[in-house]
Design a protein around this motif. Structure first.
Motif, PDB file in Angstrom:
ATOM      1  N   ARG A 103      47.980  30.183  53.921  1.00  0.00           N
ATOM      2  CA  ARG A 103      48.126  30.793  55.123  1.00  0.00           C
ATOM      3  C   ARG A 103      48.576  29.994  57.116  1.00  0.00           C
ATOM      4  O   ARG A 103      49.016  30.936  57.460  1.00  0.00           O
ATOM      5  CB  ARG A 103      46.241  30.043  56.236  1.00  0.00           C
ATOM      6  CG  ARG A 103      45.010  30.447  55.104  1.00  0.00           C
ATOM      7  CD  ARG A 103      44.400  31.884  56.120  1.00  0.00           C
ATOM      8  NE  ARG A 103      43.786  32.678  55.180  1.00  0.00           N
ATOM      9  CZ  ARG A 103      42.204  32.958  55.686  1.00  0.00           C
ATOM     10  NH1 ARG A 103      41.970  31.953  56.481  1.00  0.00           N
ATOM     11  NH2 ARG A 103      41.881  33.811  54.844  1.00  0.00           N
ATOM     12  N   LEU A 104      48.728  28.618  55.936  1.00  0.00           N
ATOM     13  CA  LEU A 104      50.272  28.025  56.906  1.00  0.00           C
ATOM     14  C   LEU A 104      51.532  29.127  56.859  1.00  0.00           C
ATOM     15  O   LEU A 104      51.847  29.167  57.848  1.00  0.00           O
ATOM     16  CB  LEU A 104      51.105  26.946  56.561  1.00  0.00           C
ATOM     17  CG  LEU A 104      51.468  25.844  57.437  1.00  0.00           C
ATOM     18  CD1 LEU A 104      50.553  25.607  58.443  1.00  0.00           C
ATOM     19  CD2 LEU A 104      51.856  24.498  56.458  1.00  0.00           C
ATOM     20  N   VAL A 105      52.095  30.028  56.252  1.00  0.00           N
ATOM     21  CA  VAL A 105      53.139  30.612  56.185  1.00  0.00           C
ATOM     22  C   VAL A 105      52.627  32.442  56.459  1.00  0.00           C
ATOM     23  O   VAL A 105      52.959  33.040  56.592  1.00  0.00           O
ATOM     24  CB  VAL A 105      53.722  30.451  55.103  1.00  0.00           C
ATOM     25  CG1 VAL A 105      53.313  30.961  53.801  1.00  0.00           C
ATOM     26  CG2 VAL A 105      55.336  30.520  55.305  1.00  0.00           C
ATOM     27  N   LYS A 106      51.252  32.344  56.086  1.00  0.00           N
ATOM     28  CA  LYS A 106      50.215  33.858  56.176  1.00  0.00           C
ATOM     29  C   LYS A 106      51.190  34.530  55.296  1.00  0.00           C
ATOM     30  O   LYS A 106      51.812  35.131  55.515  1.00  0.00           O
ATOM     31  CB  LYS A 106      50.733  34.411  57.871  1.00  0.00           C
ATOM     32  CG  LYS A 106      50.697  33.756  58.997  1.00  0.00           C
ATOM     33  CD  LYS A 106      50.745  34.189  60.476  1.00  0.00           C
ATOM     34  CE  LYS A 106      50.098  33.393  61.371  1.00  0.00           C
ATOM     35  NZ  LYS A 106      50.719  32.436  61.824  1.00  0.00           N
ATOM     36  N   LEU A 107      51.414  34.140  54.537  1.00  0.00           N
ATOM     37  CA  LEU A 107      51.586  34.640  53.189  1.00  0.00           C
ATOM     38  C   LEU A 107      49.930  35.389  52.273  1.00  0.00           C
ATOM     39  O   LEU A 107      49.529  34.511  52.762  1.00  0.00           O
ATOM     40  CB  LEU A 107      52.016  33.908  52.008  1.00  0.00           C
ATOM     41  CG  LEU A 107      52.244  34.125  50.429  1.00  0.00           C
ATOM     42  CD1 LEU A 107      53.350  35.487  50.212  1.00  0.00           C
ATOM     43  CD2 LEU A 107      52.216  33.207  49.736  1.00  0.00           C
ATOM     44  N   GLU A 108      50.094  36.425  51.923  1.00  0.00           N
ATOM     45  CA  GLU A 108      49.342  37.396  51.245  1.00  0.00           C
ATOM     46  C   GLU A 108      49.671  37.501  50.143  1.00  0.00           C
ATOM     47  O   GLU A 108      50.480  38.328  49.225  1.00  0.00           O
ATOM     48  CB  GLU A 108      48.733  38.573  51.932  1.00  0.00           C
ATOM     49  CG  GLU A 108      48.636  39.144  53.689  1.00  0.00           C
ATOM     50  CD  GLU A 108      46.222  38.643  52.947  1.00  0.00           C
ATOM     51  OE1 GLU A 108      46.198  39.371  51.969  1.00  0.00           O
ATOM     52  OE2 GLU A 108      46.280  38.179  53.467  1.00  0.00           O
ATOM     53  N   VAL A 109      48.432  37.254  48.671  1.00  0.00           N
ATOM     54  CA  VAL A 109      48.974  37.165  47.545  1.00  0.00           C
ATOM     55  C   VAL A 109      48.506  38.859  47.496  1.00  0.00           C
ATOM     56  O   VAL A 109      47.366  39.179  47.942  1.00  0.00           O
ATOM     57  CB  VAL A 109      48.311  35.728  47.024  1.00  0.00           C
ATOM     58  CG1 VAL A 109      49.140  34.812  47.147  1.00  0.00           C
ATOM     59  CG2 VAL A 109      47.567  35.572  47.204  1.00  0.00           C
ATOM     60  N   PRO A 110      49.608  38.962  46.086  1.00  0.00           N
ATOM     61  CA  PRO A 110      49.166  40.252  46.258  1.00  0.00           C
ATOM     62  C   PRO A 110      47.490  40.278  45.124  1.00  0.00           C
ATOM     63  O   PRO A 110      46.730  39.431  44.710  1.00  0.00           O
ATOM     64  CB  PRO A 110      49.532  40.390  44.155  1.00  0.00           C
ATOM     65  CG  PRO A 110      50.730  39.568  44.607  1.00  0.00           C
ATOM     66  CD  PRO A 110      50.494  38.579  45.426  1.00  0.00           C
ATOM     67  N   ALA A 111      46.977  42.030  45.302  1.00  0.00           N
ATOM     68  CA  ALA A 111      45.259  42.405  45.175  1.00  0.00           C
ATOM     69  C   ALA A 111      45.205  40.924  43.969  1.00  0.00           C
ATOM     70  O   ALA A 111      44.276  41.008  43.265  1.00  0.00           O
ATOM     71  CB  ALA A 111      44.959  43.036  45.280  1.00  0.00           C
ATOM     72  N   ARG A 112      45.919  41.354  41.964  1.00  0.00           N
ATOM     73  CA  ARG A 112      45.180  40.987  41.351  1.00  0.00           C
ATOM     74  C   ARG A 112      45.642  39.046  41.279  1.00  0.00           C
ATOM     75  O   ARG A 112      44.385  38.432  40.685  1.00  0.00           O
ATOM     76  CB  ARG A 112      46.401  40.903  40.109  1.00  0.00           C
ATOM     77  CG  ARG A 112      46.575  40.616  38.843  1.00  0.00           C
ATOM     78  CD  ARG A 112      47.663  40.980  37.825  1.00  0.00           C
ATOM     79  NE  ARG A 112      47.239  41.220  36.442  1.00  0.00           N
ATOM     80  CZ  ARG A 112      46.166  42.036  35.587  1.00  0.00           C
ATOM     81  NH1 ARG A 112      45.898  42.095  35.738  1.00  0.00           N
ATOM     82  NH2 ARG A 112      46.658  41.035  33.985  1.00  0.00           N
ATOM     83  N   CYS A 113      46.414  38.932  41.921  1.00  0.00           N
ATOM     84  CA  CYS A 113      46.027  37.180  42.143  1.00  0.00           C
ATOM     85  C   CYS A 113      44.931  36.578  42.926  1.00  0.00           C
ATOM     86  O   CYS A 113      44.458  36.299  42.201  1.00  0.00           O
ATOM     87  CB  CYS A 113      47.611  36.398  42.816  1.00  0.00           C
ATOM     88  SG  CYS A 113      47.632  35.016  43.324  1.00  0.00           S
ATOM     89  N   GLN A 114      44.070  37.783  43.938  1.00  0.00           N
ATOM     90  CA  GLN A 114      43.544  37.466  44.683  1.00  0.00           C
ATOM     91  C   GLN A 114      41.536  37.576  43.324  1.00  0.00           C
ATOM     92  O   GLN A 114      40.856  36.375  43.810  1.00  0.00           O
ATOM     93  CB  GLN A 114      42.891  38.581  45.443  1.00  0.00           C
ATOM     94  CG  GLN A 114      44.131  37.979  47.154  1.00  0.00           C
ATOM     95  CD  GLN A 114      43.982  38.814  48.186  1.00  0.00           C
ATOM     96  OE1 GLN A 114      42.754  39.837  47.832  1.00  0.00           O
ATOM     97  NE2 GLN A 114      43.876  38.727  49.251  1.00  0.00           N
ATOM     98  N   ALA A 115      41.964  38.337  42.651  1.00  0.00           N
ATOM     99  CA  ALA A 115      41.300  38.695  41.720  1.00  0.00           C
ATOM    100  C   ALA A 115      40.911  37.371  41.278  1.00  0.00           C
ATOM    101  O   ALA A 115      39.530  37.499  40.500  1.00  0.00           O
ATOM    102  CB  ALA A 115      41.024  39.825  41.373  1.00  0.00           C
ATOM    103  N   ILE A 116      42.094  36.870  40.344  1.00  0.00           N
ATOM    104  CA  ILE A 116      42.328  35.675  39.776  1.00  0.00           C
ATOM    105  C   ILE A 116      41.144  35.203  40.016  1.00  0.00           C
ATOM    106  O   ILE A 116      40.552  34.483  39.895  1.00  0.00           O
ATOM    107  CB  ILE A 116      43.308  35.621  38.973  1.00  0.00           C
ATOM    108  CG1 ILE A 116      44.269  36.995  37.947  1.00  0.00           C
ATOM    109  CG2 ILE A 116      43.498  34.422  37.979  1.00  0.00           C
ATOM    110  CD1 ILE A 116      45.624  36.451  37.800  1.00  0.00           C
TER     111      ILE A 116
END
Lengths: 410, 179
Positions: A103-116
């Motif tokens: 959140r500090l660098v406002k980075l969104e990780v890919p959907a697969r990473c979020q799901a894992i």
């Protein structure tokens, strides 16, 4: 000089007999190595017979200075330390920490990473609640529950071991991704676990839910009112047991929780029995989430490929290409590059709301890292609800609050 | 928001007698008696270790018997509990792999400090340090638990190498296009 001896005046003693034999207060130190204090919590109790009139929790026996340690290492190096906060659900801690820094660098990780991440966090929730229920049962004298719940937890640990390489201290997330992708066939094994887990959970819960002895020990014991729960900053299943439906997975969804359907269980009375019921139901809801993730498991990258100053390049490239090799050296020695700023992120962990407050002055090392640990906040109500309880109820209370001292003392 | 209020039904008369619970509990116990055994007779039977397990950290050689570590000290830097100590050294100019230039003179991993996090393996640019399957380490003295270079290579052995980067480099240098 001869010592002057004084003898008690028997007449005066007889006159004060009533006072002498009136009940006295006794102070009792419970812990730090008492089996029901779940770690190294010490309770300084004042007793009137068997009734507690004052309870003073003494914390800090497991203090390691994690917050200060964090200031002396790069963001990724701190990941193993987050395992050791709530060590019954390390995967959930890993995820909360990684999201906070991202959140500090406002980075969104890919959907697969979020799901894992969500998948592992929900599995960690099941494993944490299994241990919580088992230990709670043990505290109030139901030994069988622990045996069966540890057996189920073992199945989960086998899965964690295969995914992360370690059963207990998983250190799974990295800033901008996770340490490795899910192995082939692993999701099927998670699905198979869910299929056998639900009947096993019913069997475990059936040992307690309608058990008269268990009900006698828990119903009406340690009631936390709604107002108290809010005033003391109680979170997690303990708060929901008091009838407040606060669940950050629903209220402030992160890491894609908004896509999944699940219910937030709440209790009605706020006693130990309600907290037990909430944990049991949360495990069923977690299985629901896990099944939804497995059904629609996203493809694609499992780390943020475009975040070159944050996530390390693929190992193959490091071994064969000069640019990636240099990038790897820079990332490890300088740390993932963060902008100056501050961020507070809190996640719904098995024990409650785990918050990370990160202050950065730029670069790869946090300037300050504050951890808001749910176990510490949940324990703060102990002096209030212990008063008037029997000493055996204190054991029930500790079991029902389900805290972890690694996180409380951090 | 879907909120599920948990019901609490008072115990029935039968449940208050505790008899249904006793029979229910016995049923559970006997059902488990005939099920598959869930435990392992540990020292005789070892659990199956999945690939990628983070056990004891070791140093490995490549299939040509060359030590892979070039003592870049990245693992020493990244190790969160500071368990690794490396003293860099030179490779003698007469050695066949003299073009690698550096190798560790001493390499120590303090297994009393190691937390098996696997960061050393993750950052190693030569795939020289590997966490292998062994999970139970013991010793009689503290000194015994500090693994030196010889012990680390003994534990590590040889692992296959996909890249053999230094051999390629040498071959390229021989053809006159080193960079």
């Amino acid at each position: 000089m001869a010592t002057e001896l004084k003898f008690p005046d028997s007449a005066a003693k007889a006159a004060g007999a009533e006072q002498e034999f009136s009940p006295e207060q006794m102070s009792l130190s419970m812990g730090p190595s008492h089996p029901s204090t779940h770690g190294v919590l010490r309770l300084q109790l004042e007793l009137d017979g068997e009734i507690v009139i004052k309870c003073d929790p003494v914390v800090g026996y497991l203090h390691r200075g994690d917050e200060k340690i964090a200031e002396n290492m790069t963001y990724n190096q701190f990941v193993p330390y987050t395992d050791r906060l709530d060590y019954l659900a390390p995967l959930a801690n890993n995820m909360a920490y990684a999201i906070a820094v991202e959140r500090l660098v406002k980075l969104e990780v890919p959907a697969r990473c979020q799901a894992i991440r969500v998948l592992t966090a929900e599995m960690a929730r099941i494993s944490s609640h299994l241990m919580g229920l088992g230990a709670f049962g043990l505290d109030v004298g139901a030994w069988t529950v622990l045996v069966h719940s540890l057996n189920q937890r073992e199945h989960l640990y086998k899965l964690f071991e295969e995914l992360t390489g370690a059963r207990f201290t998983t250190s799974y997330t990295r800033i901008g991704g996770v340490s490795r992708d899910v192995p082939a066939g692993w999701l099927d094994r998670v699905g198979a676990f869910c299929d056998q887990f639900l009947p096993a959970l019913e069997e475990i819960l059936a040992l307690l839910t309608r058990n008269k002895i268990f009900l006698d020990r828990t119903v009406g014991v340690g009631v936390i009112t709604k107002a108290d729960a809010i005033a003391y900053g109680i979170t997690g299943p303990n708060l929901r047991g008091s009838g407040i439906a606060l669940d950050l997975r629903k209220d402030k969804p992160y890491s894609g929780y908004e896509q999944y359907e699940f219910d937030v269980p709440v209790g009605t009375k706020g006693d130990s029995y309600d907290r037990y019921l909430v944990r049991g139901e949360e495990m069923r809801q977690s299985v629901r989430i896990v099944r939804q993730i497995i059904k629609n498991f996203p493809g694609g990258d499992w780390f943020a490929r475009d975040a070159r100053k944050i996530f390390a390049p693929p190992k193959d490239k490091i071994l064969s290409s000069m640019e990636e090799l240099i990038q790897n050296f820079m990332l490890v020695t300088e740390g993932p590059q963060m902008p100056a700023g501050e961020v507070y992120f809190e996640a719904e962990n098995p024990k409650g709301i785990l918050g990370f407050y990160v202050v950065s002055k730029g670069g790869g090392v946090p300037w300050r890292l504050k951890i808001r640990s749910p176990s510490f906040c949940n324990l703060s109500i102990l002096p209030k609800i212990c008063v008037g309880c029997l000493i055996s109820d204190v054991v029930t209370l500790l079991g029902s609050l389900d805290f972890v001292m690694g996180e409380c003392d951090r | 928001m879907a909120v599920l209020t948990l019901e609490r039904k008072p115990l029935t008369f039968a449940e208050r007698t505790y008899l249904p619970q006793i029979f229910g509990g016995l049923k559970t116990t006997f059902a488990h008696l005939v099920r598959k055994k869930q435990t392992l007779e540990y020292p005789e039977h070892r659990p199956a270790i999945p690939p990628g397990y983070r056990g004891v950290p070791t140093l490995v050689m490549d299939p040509n018997g060359r030590e892979k570590c070039v003592s870049c000290q990245l693992c020493e830097f990244v190790c969160p509990p500071k368990a690794i100590r490396i003293t860099p050294g030179e490779i003698s100019p007469d050695a066949p792999n003299s073009h690698v230039e550096k190798a560790p003179q001493a390499f120590e991993i303090d297994m009393l400090r190691c937390i098996y996090c696997g960061l050393c393996q993750e950052v190693c640019p030569e795939e020289a340090i590997f966490l292998q399957n062994q999970f139970s380490m013991s010793g009689y003295t503290r000194a015994e638990m500090v693994h030196d270079k010889a012990r680390l290579y003994e534990l590590g052995g040889t692992l296959p190498d996909k890249h053999l980067k230094w051999d390629h480099k040498k071959a390229a240098a021989a053809h006159g296009n080193a960079h």
